[in-house]
Motif scaffolding. Sequence first.
Motif, PDB file in Angstrom:
ATOM      1  N   VAL A   1       0.849  -1.192   0.000  1.00  0.00           N
ATOM      2  CA  VAL A   1       0.000   0.000   0.000  1.00  0.00           C
ATOM      3  C   VAL A   1       0.890   1.250   0.000  1.00  0.00           C
ATOM      4  CG1 VAL A   1      -1.688   1.312   1.355  1.00  0.00           C
ATOM      5  CG2 VAL A   1      -1.875  -1.182   1.199  1.00  0.00           C
ATOM      6  N   THR A   2       0.570   2.184  -0.873  1.00  0.00           N
ATOM      7  CA  THR A   2       1.298   3.449  -0.931  1.00  0.00           C
ATOM      8  C   THR A   2       0.973   4.285   0.299  1.00  0.00           C
ATOM      9  OG1 THR A   2       1.234   3.451  -3.339  1.00  0.00           O
ATOM     10  CG2 THR A   2       1.610   5.580  -2.264  1.00  0.00           C
ATOM     11  N   THR A   3       1.988   4.874   0.895  1.00  0.00           N
ATOM     12  CA  THR A   3       1.770   5.740   2.058  1.00  0.00           C
ATOM     13  C   THR A   3       2.209   7.157   1.731  1.00  0.00           C
ATOM     14  OG1 THR A   3       3.925   5.068   2.916  1.00  0.00           O
ATOM     15  CG2 THR A   3       1.995   3.929   3.803  1.00  0.00           C
ATOM     16  N   VAL A   4       1.398   8.101   2.168  1.00  0.00           N
ATOM     17  CA  VAL A   4       1.686   9.517   1.973  1.00  0.00           C
ATOM     18  C   VAL A   4       1.526  10.213   3.316  1.00  0.00           C
ATOM     19  CG1 VAL A   4       0.984  11.650   0.803  1.00  0.00           C
ATOM     20  CG2 VAL A   4       0.850   9.461  -0.408  1.00  0.00           C
ATOM     21  N   LEU A   5       2.518  10.992   3.676  1.00  0.00           N
ATOM     22  CA  LEU A   5       2.463  11.767   4.912  1.00  0.00           C
ATOM     23  C   LEU A   5       2.095  13.205   4.562  1.00  0.00           C
ATOM     24  CD1 LEU A   5       2.923  11.918   7.972  1.00  0.00           C
ATOM     25  CD2 LEU A   5       5.338  12.375   7.491  1.00  0.00           C
ATOM     26  N   ALA A   6       0.962  13.636   5.062  1.00  0.00           N
ATOM     27  CA  ALA A   6       0.493  15.007   4.854  1.00  0.00           C
ATOM     28  C   ALA A   6       0.312  15.635   6.234  1.00  0.00           C
ATOM     29  CB  ALA A   6      -0.814  15.022   4.085  1.00  0.00           C
ATOM     30  N   ILE A   7       1.137  16.611   6.544  1.00  0.00           N
ATOM     31  CA  ILE A   7       1.058  17.282   7.835  1.00  0.00           C
ATOM     32  C   ILE A   7       0.317  18.596   7.624  1.00  0.00           C
ATOM     33  CG2 ILE A   7       2.355  18.259   9.754  1.00  0.00           C
ATOM     34  CD1 ILE A   7       4.655  16.313   8.921  1.00  0.00           C
TER      35      ILE A   7
ATOM     36  N   TYR B   1       7.823   7.188   3.172  1.00  0.00           N
ATOM     37  CA  TYR B   1       6.541   7.836   2.872  1.00  0.00           C
ATOM     38  C   TYR B   1       6.703   8.799   1.700  1.00  0.00           C
ATOM     39  CZ  TYR B   1       4.090   6.557   7.222  1.00  0.00           C
ATOM     40  OH  TYR B   1       3.450   5.887   8.230  1.00  0.00           O
ATOM     41  N   GLY B   2       5.658   8.935   0.898  1.00  0.00           N
ATOM     42  CA  GLY B   2       5.573  10.070   0.004  1.00  0.00           C
ATOM     43  C   GLY B   2       5.248  11.276   0.883  1.00  0.00           C
ATOM     44  N   ILE B   3       5.772  12.430   0.559  1.00  0.00           N
ATOM     45  CA  ILE B   3       5.547  13.615   1.394  1.00  0.00           C
ATOM     46  C   ILE B   3       4.691  14.616   0.623  1.00  0.00           C
ATOM     47  CG2 ILE B   3       6.623  15.513   2.672  1.00  0.00           C
ATOM     48  CD1 ILE B   3       7.248  12.704   3.805  1.00  0.00           C
ATOM     49  N   ALA B   4       3.514  14.909   1.145  1.00  0.00           N
ATOM     50  CA  ALA B   4       2.624  15.909   0.556  1.00  0.00           C
ATOM     51  C   ALA B   4       2.938  17.240   1.222  1.00  0.00           C
ATOM     52  CB  ALA B   4       1.171  15.527   0.776  1.00  0.00           C
TER      53      ALA B   4
ATOM     54  N   ALA C   1      -6.115  18.034  -0.480  1.00  0.00           N
ATOM     55  CA  ALA C   1      -6.410  16.842  -1.282  1.00  0.00           C
ATOM     56  C   ALA C   1      -5.510  16.760  -2.509  1.00  0.00           C
ATOM     57  CB  ALA C   1      -7.881  16.835  -1.677  1.00  0.00           C
ATOM     58  N   ARG C   2      -5.291  17.890  -3.179  1.00  0.00           N
ATOM     59  CA  ARG C   2      -4.424  17.887  -4.366  1.00  0.00           C
ATOM     60  C   ARG C   2      -2.995  17.509  -3.986  1.00  0.00           C
ATOM     61  NH1 ARG C   2      -7.632  22.111  -5.852  1.00  0.00           N
ATOM     62  NH2 ARG C   2      -6.215  23.719  -5.108  1.00  0.00           N
ATOM     63  N   ALA C   3      -2.508  18.030  -2.863  1.00  0.00           N
ATOM     64  CA  ALA C   3      -1.140  17.716  -2.427  1.00  0.00           C
ATOM     65  C   ALA C   3      -0.991  16.212  -2.183  1.00  0.00           C
ATOM     66  CB  ALA C   3      -0.791  18.508  -1.172  1.00  0.00           C
ATOM     67  N   VAL C   4      -1.988  15.611  -1.558  1.00  0.00           N
ATOM     68  CA  VAL C   4      -1.939  14.164  -1.301  1.00  0.00           C
ATOM     69  C   VAL C   4      -2.070  13.386  -2.611  1.00  0.00           C
ATOM     70  CG1 VAL C   4      -3.107  12.230  -0.193  1.00  0.00           C
ATOM     71  CG2 VAL C   4      -2.758  14.358   1.075  1.00  0.00           C
ATOM     72  N   ALA C   5      -3.026  13.778  -3.446  1.00  0.00           N
ATOM     73  CA  ALA C   5      -3.286  13.051  -4.694  1.00  0.00           C
ATOM     74  C   ALA C   5      -2.056  13.017  -5.592  1.00  0.00           C
ATOM     75  CB  ALA C   5      -4.475  13.670  -5.429  1.00  0.00           C
ATOM     76  N   GLU C   6      -1.285  14.071  -5.596  1.00  0.00           N
ATOM     77  CA  GLU C   6      -0.091  14.119  -6.450  1.00  0.00           C
ATOM     78  C   GLU C   6       0.984  13.138  -5.985  1.00  0.00           C
ATOM     79  OE1 GLU C   6       1.059  18.217  -6.687  1.00  0.00           O
ATOM     80  OE2 GLU C   6      -0.788  18.756  -7.754  1.00  0.00           O
ATOM     81  N   ASN C   7       0.851  12.603  -4.792  1.00  0.00           N
ATOM     82  CA  ASN C   7       1.818  11.635  -4.277  1.00  0.00           C
ATOM     83  C   ASN C   7       1.335  10.197  -4.396  1.00  0.00           C
ATOM     84  OD1 ASN C   7       4.287  12.898  -2.779  1.00  0.00           O
ATOM     85  ND2 ASN C   7       2.556  14.277  -2.499  1.00  0.00           N
ATOM     86  N   LEU C   8       0.167  10.006  -4.994  1.00  0.00           N
ATOM     87  CA  LEU C   8      -0.370   8.650  -5.175  1.00  0.00           C
ATOM     88  C   LEU C   8       0.003   8.127  -6.561  1.00  0.00           C
ATOM     89  CD1 LEU C   8      -3.911   9.197  -3.633  1.00  0.00           C
ATOM     90  CD2 LEU C   8      -1.931   8.097  -2.561  1.00  0.00           C
ATOM     91  N   PRO C   9       0.131   6.805  -6.678  1.00  0.00           N
ATOM     92  CA  PRO C   9       0.495   6.243  -7.994  1.00  0.00           C
ATOM     93  C   PRO C   9      -0.631   6.405  -8.998  1.00  0.00           C
ATOM     94  CG  PRO C   9       0.223   4.495  -6.341  1.00  0.00           C
ATOM     95  CD  PRO C   9       0.003   5.806  -5.664  1.00  0.00           C
TER      96      PRO C   9
END
Length: 128
Positions: free
Chosen positions: A31-37, A83-86, A120-128
């Motif tokens: 599972v892809t993980t993205v860290l958005a603070i 993690y992908g970083i948003a 949401a856009r910041a997170v989405a850009e880090n998803l495959p």
Amino acid sequence: WPNDTKAASDGITITKHFLSRIKAKADQKSVTTVLAIFPSKQSVYLEKLRIMGIEPGVDFIRSVEAERRYVRGLSRFGADTGYGIADVSSRLIEASRKGIKLYPADDDSHPTARGYAIYARAVAENLP
């Protein structure tokens, strides 16, 4: 965000522990993980206040500086952990510079719909 305190330090330690556990479990399932603070309203608006000629008080500035140190540290930890970083903060600050209303005018620190859309856009850009 409190100024630098033992409680804040302990909170960061606990956060890193659970981020590591989450990442390990996600990796087991591919599972892809993205860290958005999500930054505080104060952190987003500090620069805008200064542009308007308003210099916030010392406690306000110290709080924002402490938050930004914590965010940088957690972002480095997240990147080092895989993690992908948003990058939500810089996007919100840029939107604020453009005059986009990101938060209600009152003391509510939850973003407006436009603020959440930026998250949401910041997170989405880090998803495959």
